[in-house]
Design an enzyme around this catalytic site. Structure first.
Site, PDB file in Angstrom:
ATOM      1  N   GLY A   1     -28.134  40.405 -57.436  1.00  0.00           N
ATOM      2  CA  GLY A   1     -28.025  41.856 -57.414  1.00  0.00           C
ATOM      3  C   GLY A   1     -26.906  42.375 -58.282  1.00  0.00           C
TER       4      GLY A   1
ATOM      5  N   ASP B   1     -18.098  32.206 -47.722  1.00  0.00           N
ATOM      6  CA  ASP B   1     -19.552  32.014 -47.821  1.00  0.00           C
ATOM      7  C   ASP B   1     -19.892  30.553 -48.107  1.00  0.00           C
ATOM      8  OD1 ASP B   1     -22.159  32.894 -47.618  1.00  0.00           O
ATOM      9  OD2 ASP B   1     -22.331  33.445 -49.730  1.00  0.00           O
TER      10      ASP B   1
ATOM     11  N   LYS C   1     -21.814  27.355 -47.574  1.00  0.00           N
ATOM     12  CA  LYS C   1     -23.143  27.032 -47.059  1.00  0.00           C
ATOM     13  C   LYS C   1     -23.774  26.006 -47.986  1.00  0.00           C
ATOM     14  CE  LYS C   1     -25.065  31.040 -49.507  1.00  0.00           C
ATOM     15  NZ  LYS C   1     -25.804  32.319 -49.368  1.00  0.00           N
ATOM     16  N   PRO C   2     -24.879  25.376 -47.577  1.00  0.00           N
ATOM     17  CA  PRO C   2     -25.481  24.332 -48.428  1.00  0.00           C
ATOM     18  C   PRO C   2     -25.850  24.816 -49.824  1.00  0.00           C
ATOM     19  CG  PRO C   2     -26.362  24.189 -46.208  1.00  0.00           C
ATOM     20  CD  PRO C   2     -25.514  25.438 -46.253  1.00  0.00           C
TER      21      PRO C   2
ATOM     22  N   ASN D   1     -24.243  26.723 -51.700  1.00  0.00           N
ATOM     23  CA  ASN D   1     -23.053  26.853 -52.534  1.00  0.00           C
ATOM     24  C   ASN D   1     -22.315  25.533 -52.698  1.00  0.00           C
ATOM     25  OD1 ASN D   1     -23.492  29.557 -53.019  1.00  0.00           O
ATOM     26  ND2 ASN D   1     -22.186  30.258 -51.340  1.00  0.00           N
TER      27      ASN D   1
ATOM     28  N   ASP E   1     -19.741  29.772 -56.307  1.00  0.00           N
ATOM     29  CA  ASP E   1     -19.937  31.152 -55.864  1.00  0.00           C
ATOM     30  C   ASP E   1     -18.767  31.650 -55.008  1.00  0.00           C
ATOM     31  OD1 ASP E   1     -20.906  33.618 -55.385  1.00  0.00           O
ATOM     32  OD2 ASP E   1     -22.882  32.969 -54.707  1.00  0.00           O
TER      33      ASP E   1
END
Length: 612
Positions: free
Chosen positions: A38, A154, A156-157, A159, A172
């Protein structure tokens, strides 16, 4: 400070950062787009000055706001100042020819942890030990960020990247937070993570409760929670919390973070169970473990340095449960003995109920004691008390069979009945061999009646398989009638006793005759099948087939038409068949007994290896 185009960027720390003007057309040769979100896009490019492949992340908006530019540049600067092998290095920050901010970084190749966990083919390539080693590297990279006052927010898998040559990267950093600095990201959801709108920043399923309530107030303990969720998923193969918004409610309510309880089929060590629980505590103040400590404990497990002291403590906990169950077992036995004595003295139903309940408690306590003592011994093989409990329970006979054992016995008995039914069917067809011989006898109705009775036997055998309750009576009737006919046709004391004895032996192997009443009924019926024809001959209801004289016993088989060779041949065939049938029954019984004995010997040997 201002850049060449007059733009100034106020960094959250208060320092002013200047954007150098780098023309991507002069230095970077752009390739295909790798990913797009985005807020920005990632493009593959070639750095013609250095001669290397890079990845360029630039803003999508052609006229971004100062706030959006500040966020974008902050991401690049945060990532660039974290100099660690597991954090993607930033080579340059600038603007392209269209004036859009960008930063160039190392080009990655490999697979994300999310793709690996979701693909059975990739899971086969990446062993759990390899994933745990990568996770330990991730923990050190996150620890470096925490020492610099940076929270990823953030993890998480998706990233976590695993390179083709053993590299591991945390990517990220777009929603990363500087601890102690006012966060203005809460109202903006235009980022390329699956971030919820509003005050929540992060990914459901990996966000701790405090981040769900207020993402701007989190500290390093939010990343600790996400690391615990990552470790749980690597170990259990399933996420700790559901994906999507339901993961928010699960995190707020709390979940059992022991992967060993979620994935019973996996051999998950206790020490890693404890790491997951410590890292995913609901309250942030209860997460007293750092990212470095998580990585070190995982590395200690990989290095084989098990927490023996903790395993011994857990073994003692299992032993305590086994002792409590053993005490409950003794109490239940005492209560059962008292209730049995009361039942003998008075015909009260209360004593029966107490005895039944005591038997149930005794069975459950025995199973619990055996299971917990076995677990304690597995954790600490030198725990002699656990071995003693197992030895006592194995050598001490039970007063009644456990329900699981009874169910197994019933299942095996039903299978035995099916085999017995096949044997019985074979015997019924074997009786057909008497029909040709009976056809030669007189009076002629013998063969006809015998054939009709045999046909009825097949019908009764079918009904017997459908109605287990009538199995024993039907078997007694059909065999007694057949033996009675043959006993009269060939004299009651000539062939009848041998047939009755062999039939009784064969039927006694069936579960239908396990009770004393059924066994007695079978013996009486077989004796009656032999003796009643003789009684009928004595009272002249049937023609006599035997005569007692001072110098011998004479048998008359009413076989007046068959020749002597036929008679002798029939007797020879009958004798051979009788011997063969007896030998077959004995051999079957011997084989079953030998298999049971061998199984007991093997179990005894295994138990000896366990407790020795």
């Amino acid at each position: 400070m201002a850049d060449d185009e007059g733009h100034t960027i106020q960094e959250p720390s208060g320092k002013r950062a200047v954007l150098s003007k780098a023309l991507t057309g002069e230095r970077y040769r752009l390739g295909p787009t790798i990913a797009s979100g985005g807020m920005g896009e990632v493009i593959e490019a070639e750095d013609v000055q250095v001669g290397r492949h890079v990845a360029i992340k630039r803003m999508l908006a052609k006229d971004p706001t100062d706030r959006a530019v500040a966020r974008f540049i902050r991401e690049a600067q945060i990532q660039g100042r974290l100099d660690h092998p597991s954090i993607v290095p930033v080579h340059e920050i600038g603007r392209d020819n269209d004036g859009r901010p960008f930063f160039a970084m190392k080009r990655l190749s490999g697979a994300s942890l999310e793709d690996i966990l979701a693909s059975s083919a990739l899971v086969a390539r990446y062993s759990q030990q390899r994933l745990l080693r990568a996770f330990a590297d991730v923990c050190l990279a996150v620890e470096l960020a925490h020492t610099r006052g940076i929270v990823h927010r953030d993890l998480k898998p998706a990233n976590i990247m695993l390179g083709d040559f053993g590299e591991v990267y945390v990517i990220d950093w777009g929603v990363a937070k500087l601890v102690g600095v006012t966060d203005d990201d809460s109202g903006d959801s235009n980022d390329d993570t699956k971030t919820l709108s509003g005050a929540s920043i992060g990914t459901p399923g990996f966000m701790p409760p405090e981040q769900i309530r207020d993402a701007s107030a989190v500290d390093a303990r939010a990343d600790i929670y996400a690391l615990g969720c990552l470790l749980f998923e690597i170990l259990a193969g399933v996420p700790l919390h559901p994906r999507g918004r339901s993961g928010l409610n699960s995190a707020l309510a709390g979940a059992d973070a022991r992967p060993s309880k979620r994935a019973l089929h996996r051999n998950i060590p206790l020490e890693l169970d404890e790491v997951c629980v410590a890292a995913t505590a609901i309250h942030a103040e209860d997460r007293r473990i750092t990212a470095r400590e998580i990585g070190e404990r995982v590395q200690q497990f990989l290095d084989g340095d098990r927490d023996l002291e903790r395993r011994a403590a857990v073994a003692r906990e299992h032993l305590d449960v086994a002792r409590e169950a053993l005490a409950k077992l003794d109490n239940a036995r005492a209560a059962r003995s008292m209730s049995m004595n009361e039942m003998r003295l008075s015909a009260s139903d209360i004593g029966t109920q107490v005895a039944t309940e005591a038997a149930r408690i005794e069975e459950e306590a025995r199973a619990t004691a055996m299971r917990e003592a076995g677990r304690a011994l597995a954790l600490d093989p030198k725990l002699n008390d656990a071995a003693n409990i197992i030895s006592r329970l194995m050598l001490e006979p039970t007063r009644s069979l456990p329900r699981d054992v009874e169910a197994q016995i019933v299942a095996e008995a039903e299978e035995s009945d099916r085999r017995h039914a096949r044997i019985t069917l074979f015997i019924v067809f074997a009786y057909i061999g008497f029909i040709p011989y009976l056809a030669l006898a007189r009076p002629w109705p013998y063969a006809t009646v015998f054939g009709v009775v045999l046909a009825l036997q097949l019908v009764m055998l079918r009904q017997e398989s459908r109605s287990p309750r009538f199995r024993a009576p039907l078997a007694i009737i059909r065999n007694a009638v057949l033996i009675a006919i043959l006993a009269h046709a060939f004299s009651p004391f000539l062939l009848g006793p041998a047939l009755a004895a062999l039939t009784t032996t064969a039927l006694m192997f069936s579960r239908a005759f396990a009770s004393r009443r059924a066994a007695i009924a079978l013996v009486i019926a077989m004796a009656a099948a032999v003796l009643l024809p003789y009684v009928a001959e004595v009272v002249h209801l049937l023609p006599s087939s035997m005569e007692l004289q001072p110098h011998g016993i004479f048998f008359y088989t009413n076989d007046v038409q068959s020749s002597v060779p036929v008679r002798i041949g029939g007797l020879v065939v009958f004798c051979v068949a009788l011997i063969f049938a007896g030998a077959a029954l004995a051999w079957r019984m011997l084989r079953a007994e030998r298999a049971s004995r061998n199984q007991l010997y093997v179990q005894a040997w295994q138990l000896k290896q366990l407790v020795s």
